[in-house]
Design a protein around this motif. Structure first.
Motif, PDB file in Angstrom:
ATOM      1  N   ARG A 191       0.834  -1.212   0.000  1.00 22.68           N
ATOM      2  CA  ARG A 191       0.000   0.000   0.000  1.00 22.68           C
ATOM      3  C   ARG A 191       0.867   1.262   0.000  1.00 22.68           C
ATOM      4  O   ARG A 191       0.632   2.193  -0.765  1.00 22.68           O
ATOM      5  N   GLU A 192       1.890   1.255   0.843  1.00 19.27           N
ATOM      6  CA  GLU A 192       2.744   2.433   0.951  1.00 19.27           C
ATOM      7  C   GLU A 192       3.552   2.640  -0.330  1.00 19.27           C
ATOM      8  O   GLU A 192       3.721   3.773  -0.779  1.00 19.27           O
ATOM      9  N   ALA A 225      -0.225   5.768   6.794  1.00 17.48           N
ATOM     10  CA  ALA A 225      -1.018   4.798   6.039  1.00 17.48           C
ATOM     11  C   ALA A 225      -1.552   3.608   6.852  1.00 17.48           C
ATOM     12  O   ALA A 225      -2.704   3.233   6.666  1.00 17.48           O
ATOM     13  N   ASP A 271     -11.408  -7.380  -3.236  1.00 19.29           N
ATOM     14  CA  ASP A 271     -10.260  -8.068  -2.637  1.00 19.29           C
ATOM     15  C   ASP A 271     -10.487  -9.586  -2.713  1.00 19.29           C
ATOM     16  O   ASP A 271     -11.605 -10.037  -2.943  1.00 19.29           O
ATOM     17  N   TYR A 289     -12.522   3.747   4.539  1.00 15.07           N
ATOM     18  CA  TYR A 289     -12.690   2.551   3.715  1.00 15.07           C
ATOM     19  C   TYR A 289     -13.989   1.871   4.133  1.00 15.07           C
ATOM     20  O   TYR A 289     -14.157   1.528   5.304  1.00 15.07           O
ATOM     21  N   PHE A 303      -6.310   3.567   3.778  1.00 15.48           N
ATOM     22  CA  PHE A 303      -6.331   2.896   2.480  1.00 15.48           C
ATOM     23  C   PHE A 303      -6.238   1.380   2.678  1.00 15.48           C
ATOM     24  O   PHE A 303      -5.555   0.929   3.589  1.00 15.48           O
ATOM     25  N   ASP A 338      -5.168  -2.546   1.651  1.00 18.93           N
ATOM     26  CA  ASP A 338      -3.996  -3.205   1.078  1.00 18.93           C
ATOM     27  C   ASP A 338      -4.418  -4.634   0.775  1.00 18.93           C
ATOM     28  O   ASP A 338      -4.733  -5.364   1.723  1.00 18.93           O
ATOM     29  N   PRO A 339      -4.544  -5.072  -0.470  1.00 27.37           N
ATOM     30  CA  PRO A 339      -3.995  -4.498  -1.700  1.00 27.37           C
ATOM     31  C   PRO A 339      -4.978  -3.688  -2.564  1.00 27.37           C
ATOM     32  O   PRO A 339      -4.746  -3.577  -3.768  1.00 27.37           O
ATOM     33  N   GLU A 340      -6.020  -3.092  -1.998  1.00 29.25           N
ATOM     34  CA  GLU A 340      -6.923  -2.273  -2.815  1.00 29.25           C
ATOM     35  C   GLU A 340      -6.214  -1.055  -3.423  1.00 29.25           C
ATOM     36  O   GLU A 340      -6.417  -0.709  -4.590  1.00 29.25           O
ATOM     37  N   THR A 341      -5.385  -0.402  -2.598  1.00 28.22           N
ATOM     38  CA  THR A 341      -4.690   0.812  -3.049  1.00 28.22           C
ATOM     39  C   THR A 341      -3.877   0.558  -4.321  1.00 28.22           C
ATOM     40  O   THR A 341      -3.769   1.425  -5.189  1.00 28.22           O
ATOM     41  N   GLN A 342      -3.346  -0.673  -4.419  1.00 22.83           N
ATOM     42  CA  GLN A 342      -2.487  -1.017  -5.556  1.00 22.83           C
ATOM     43  C   GLN A 342      -3.252  -0.998  -6.878  1.00 22.83           C
ATOM     44  O   GLN A 342      -2.637  -0.859  -7.938  1.00 22.83           O
TER      45      GLN A 342
END
Ligand code: AMP
Ligand code: GLY
Length: 426
Positions: free
Chosen positions: A11-12, A70, A219, A276, A295, A297-301
């Protein structure tokens, strides 16, 4: 501007990749970061859960103009409050708002009080009363440890035996530690068309006055194909969600998102940051499964690569409570992220395996648990890399991501082969 992102994961890295596109940013930092973030930012080796250490670093580095917090745990302990008290500008909710994720009992109470649609539930801190309730309700039931438990504190119990065993695990054996001092016992929701449920993650920017949903995503929480195996932090994502549309978005804004923002304001807990919404489409409409204060993780990606607007402009607008003045735009098409994990994750796995990355075409490799050891890229966690690809639709994006994944290797690497296949018909 010089911007520091707090966190170590995929995410970061994805947030940093989005910020890197900003014309306004001179230098990026990541505390503590991984081998991927080191390529685009200066990694800062400070434990971000040590508030005094973070404050000392911030004090010694006045050149850093903005902090993005984050992960959930530093938010839950009030890192934003501490940095703001020093006059630093931050993206992320204060402690009293981060509780929307940090306590499931709080979140359920909030939804009950403000009539936000969610699964029916009761909260207990007494084992025998909880057991009585479980026996009265009967299976299936969902048991949730109140506190943060790395996404693992939720048990879906199909039988009474599982429910009684789970209750004991959480409340008496403290399988999730102090997170299990309180327990939320919930009705088990079912999906409208699919079993167990049709879930969608809706991340939203909010400054407490305006709330703007981002592009939606889905996800894949279980470790193995066909949603089998144990729950993980997330094995892959795709965006947008096939059953999402404008009409549904309008309805969800009206029944869930705006009421949540207003409820937090009414409680004196204005939420500023990324809120979220984990939602489920049920036969009784859209309902909240969970809130996160950050955010995904792994949505942000898969969400941020589709953002056309400068992310730094949005972050600042949230801080300054001027979100309504920013026009947020998204690319057409789709994005898929396949997570490559260490064999054995989420239970036990060996770190330090050398990673080789061959031709990945137009895919973007997002690092999670990686490090550099003796000049070599090695695994350093359960979820190691995310392979992110865009396409005109999910199918094109997923084919690109999977052909890139085939050219990445380490001993005992594991990934799901069915990311982007579910909810095909919408
Ligand atoms: P949570 O950590 O609250 O998101 O829960 C983890 C997962 O458990 C969710 O993504 C759902 O798949 C499932 N889940 C949680 N609550 C319910 C519920 N009330 N009914 C059915 N499934 C649920
Ligand atoms: N992917 C789920 C989460 O970030 O909580």
């Amino acid at each position: 501007m010089n911007v520091l992102v707090i966190g170590n994961g995929g995410r970061e890295h994805a947030i940093l990749l989005a910020l890197k596109k900003s014309k306004r940013i001179e230098k990026l930092y990541c505390m503590k970061g991984n081998a991927g973030t080191a390529e685009i930012a200066e990694n800062v080796d400070v434990d971000y859960m040590n508030v005094e250490a973070v404050k000392a670093y911030a004090d010694a580095h006045p050149e850093i103009d903005y902090y993005v917090i984050a992960p959930d745990d530093p938010l839950a302990i009030g890192l934003v409050d501490e940095l703001e008290a020093m006059g630093k500008r931050c993206f992320g909710p204060r402690k009293n708002a981060a509780v929307i994720e940090a306590s499931k009992a709080f979140a359920k109470e909030l939804m009950k009080k403000y009539k936000i649609p969610t699964a029916e539930s009761e909260t207990f801190d007494d084992y025998s009363k909880a057991l009585e309730y479980v026996r009265a309700k009967g299976a299936p039931l969902v048991l949730k440890a109140d506190g943060l438990a790395l996404g693992k504190g939720v048990l879906i119990c199909e039988t009474m035996e599982q429910a009684e065993e789970g209750l004991k695990e959480i409340m008496l054996d403290k399988a999730f530690g102090a997170a299990g001092n309180k327990i939320v016992i919930e009705e088990c929701m079912r999906g409208l068309k699919y079993t167990p449920g049709e879930e969608v993650s809706v991340l939203a920017f909010t400054d407490g006055k305006t709330i703007v949903p981002m592009i939606t995503s889905c996800d894949h929480k279980r470790s193995n194909d066909g949603d089998k195996g144990l729950n993980t932090g997330g094995m892959g994502t795709f965006a947008p969600c096939p059953f999402w549309n404008e009409k549904l978005e309008k309805q969800v804004l009206k029944t869930i998102m705006i009421p949540t923002m207003k409820a937090m304001n009414a409680e004196g807990r204005t939420f500023k940051g990324c809120l979220y919404f984990g939602l489920m489409r049920t036969d009784k409409g859209m309902k909240v499964v969970e809130y996160n204060s950050r955010f995904g993780d792994p949505e942000t990606q898969v969400v941020l690569p589709m953002l056309k607007t400068d992310l730094m402009d949005i972050f600042e607008a949230v801080t300054e409570e001027k979100l309504s003045e920013v026009k947020i735009e998204w690319e057409d098409g789709a994005c898929v992220c396949v997570v490559l994990a260490s064999g054995g994750y989420p239970v036990s796995y060996i770190k330090g395996k050398e990673i080789t990355i061959g031709d990945v075409g137009s895919a973007q490799i997002v690092h999670a648990g990686t490090a550099i050891k003796d000049g070599k890229l090695v695994t350093a966690g359960g979820r190691v890399l995310g392979v992110v690809a865009k396409g005109k639709d999910i199918e094109e994006a997923r084919l690109k991501a999977y052909s890139a994944a085939e050219n990445i290797h380490w001993e005992n690497m594991h990934y799901r082969k069915d990311i982007g296949v579910k909810y095909r018909e919408g």
